[in-house]
Design an enzyme around this catalytic site. Structure first.
Site, PDB file in Angstrom:
ATOM      1  N   SER A 232       0.851  -1.193   0.000  1.00 34.38           N
ATOM      2  CA  SER A 232       0.000   0.000   0.000  1.00 34.38           C
ATOM      3  C   SER A 232       0.881   1.234   0.000  1.00 34.38           C
ATOM      4  O   SER A 232       2.027   1.191   0.466  1.00 34.38           O
ATOM      5  CB  SER A 232      -0.898   0.008   1.241  1.00 34.38           C
ATOM      6  OG  SER A 232      -1.589   1.239   1.368  1.00 34.38           O
TER       7      SER A 232
ATOM      8  N   TYR B 125      -2.679  -0.473  10.366  1.00 36.14           N
ATOM      9  CA  TYR B 125      -2.571  -0.816   8.951  1.00 36.14           C
ATOM     10  C   TYR B 125      -1.223  -0.354   8.393  1.00 36.14           C
ATOM     11  O   TYR B 125      -0.537  -1.110   7.696  1.00 36.14           O
ATOM     12  CB  TYR B 125      -3.723  -0.175   8.174  1.00 36.14           C
ATOM     13  CG  TYR B 125      -3.770  -0.567   6.717  1.00 36.14           C
ATOM     14  CD1 TYR B 125      -4.281  -1.798   6.328  1.00 36.14           C
ATOM     15  CD2 TYR B 125      -3.312   0.295   5.724  1.00 36.14           C
ATOM     16  CE1 TYR B 125      -4.322  -2.173   5.000  1.00 36.14           C
ATOM     17  CE2 TYR B 125      -3.353  -0.061   4.386  1.00 36.14           C
ATOM     18  CZ  TYR B 125      -3.862  -1.292   4.027  1.00 36.14           C
ATOM     19  OH  TYR B 125      -3.902  -1.659   2.706  1.00 36.14           O
TER      20      TYR B 125
ATOM     21  N   LYS C 245       1.931  -2.646   6.760  1.00 31.06           N
ATOM     22  CA  LYS C 245       2.444  -2.480   5.399  1.00 31.06           C
ATOM     23  C   LYS C 245       3.894  -2.003   5.378  1.00 31.06           C
ATOM     24  O   LYS C 245       4.659  -2.393   4.490  1.00 31.06           O
ATOM     25  CB  LYS C 245       1.545  -1.517   4.626  1.00 31.06           C
ATOM     26  CG  LYS C 245       0.141  -2.061   4.385  1.00 31.06           C
ATOM     27  CD  LYS C 245       0.155  -3.382   3.617  1.00 31.06           C
ATOM     28  CE  LYS C 245      -1.254  -3.852   3.254  1.00 31.06           C
ATOM     29  NZ  LYS C 245      -1.252  -5.103   2.466  1.00 31.06           N
TER      30      LYS C 245
END
Length: 254
Positions: free
Chosen positions: A146, A159, A163
């Site tokens: 991402s 999150y 990543k």
């Protein structure tokens, strides 16, 4: 003068495993690889959806098969990959998100996100790499990361952490796997319109924020990811490893 030969983007004779292939980015990646000639195994938890998709693919003359796989179950994943491999190409698009303020993150949400996005990604990559090394074959391993693996985001501490970690192990594995001819890279999308992100795009305030950050001024589509994945899977990227392709419309250039 002898002109150089352009590299091929064809994948004929290659076996690809696409995790998270039942919808969204994973489905788009599986479609791109199959159209380019690869024999694609589509993997996800929802086997019924996969069987419908593979039926449509084979009707087009593509080579596709469905496989139930939950990357969060690392022991079962390792056994499944060993039974069905080796795979020349891996695209891992399995992922989850639990967006909350950092002060409100629960241990359960933390473990859920890390269990799929980091632990699942790490050990799926390991399993495919082991199969290639045992078979003495080169390969291309691609994790869908991402843009949030390169920048921070409000309400996305967990999150982002997952990543950023994917970006880190990708670089370390590139050093380890390089001598065996195995390449590993990430593709880092911006916000892509899928069923999972529809609510974000439907919120006027959030959509305005996204459009300010995406310098090309348009919503990302799953088709925008297909070219990057096809490039990394193919001989056209034979000297590319340990890096990230940002498909972010200029988000991280700011």
């Amino acid at each position: 003068m002898t002109l150089p030969n352009p590299p091929s983007f064809r994948l004929d004779g290659q076996r690809a495993l696409v995790a998270g292939a039942s919808s969204g980015i994973g489905l788009a990646c599986a479609t791109a690889l199959a159209e380019a000639g690869a024999e694609v195994t589509l993997a996800a938890r929802r086997i019924e959806a996969l069987e419908e998709i593979t039926g449509e693919m084979t009707a087009r003359g593509w080579k596709a098969a469905a496989l139930r796989l939950d990357v969060a179950d690392v022991e079962a994943t390792a056994a499944t990959v060993a039974d069905h491999g080796p795979f020349d190409i891996l695209v891992n698009s399995a992922g989850v998100a639990k967006h909350t303020k950092a002060t409100e993150t629960t241990p359960e949400d933390f473990d859920t996100v890390m269990g799929v996005n980091l632990r699942g990604a790490y050990f799926l990559t390991q399993a495919v790499a082991r199969g290639l090394i045992a078979a003495g074959k080169p390969g291309s391993l691609i994790n869908i990361s991402s843009q949030m693996g390169h920048v921070g985001g409000l309400d996305r501490a967990v999150y982002c952490a997952s990543k950023f970690a994917v970006e880190g192990f990708t670089k370390a594995m590139a050093l380890e796997f390089g001598p065996q001819g195995i390449r590993i890279n990430t593709v880092c999308p911006t916000f892509i319109l899928t069923s999972f992100t529809q609510a974000t795009f439907d919120d006027p305030a959030k959509r305005d924020w996204l459009m300010q950050k995406i310098k090309l001024g348009r919503v990302g589509e799953t088709e925008d990811i297909m070219g990057a994945v096809l490039y990394l899977a193919s001989p056209a990227s034979s000297l590319v490893t340990g890096t990230a392709i940002l498909v972010d419309g200029g988000w991280t250039a700011d």
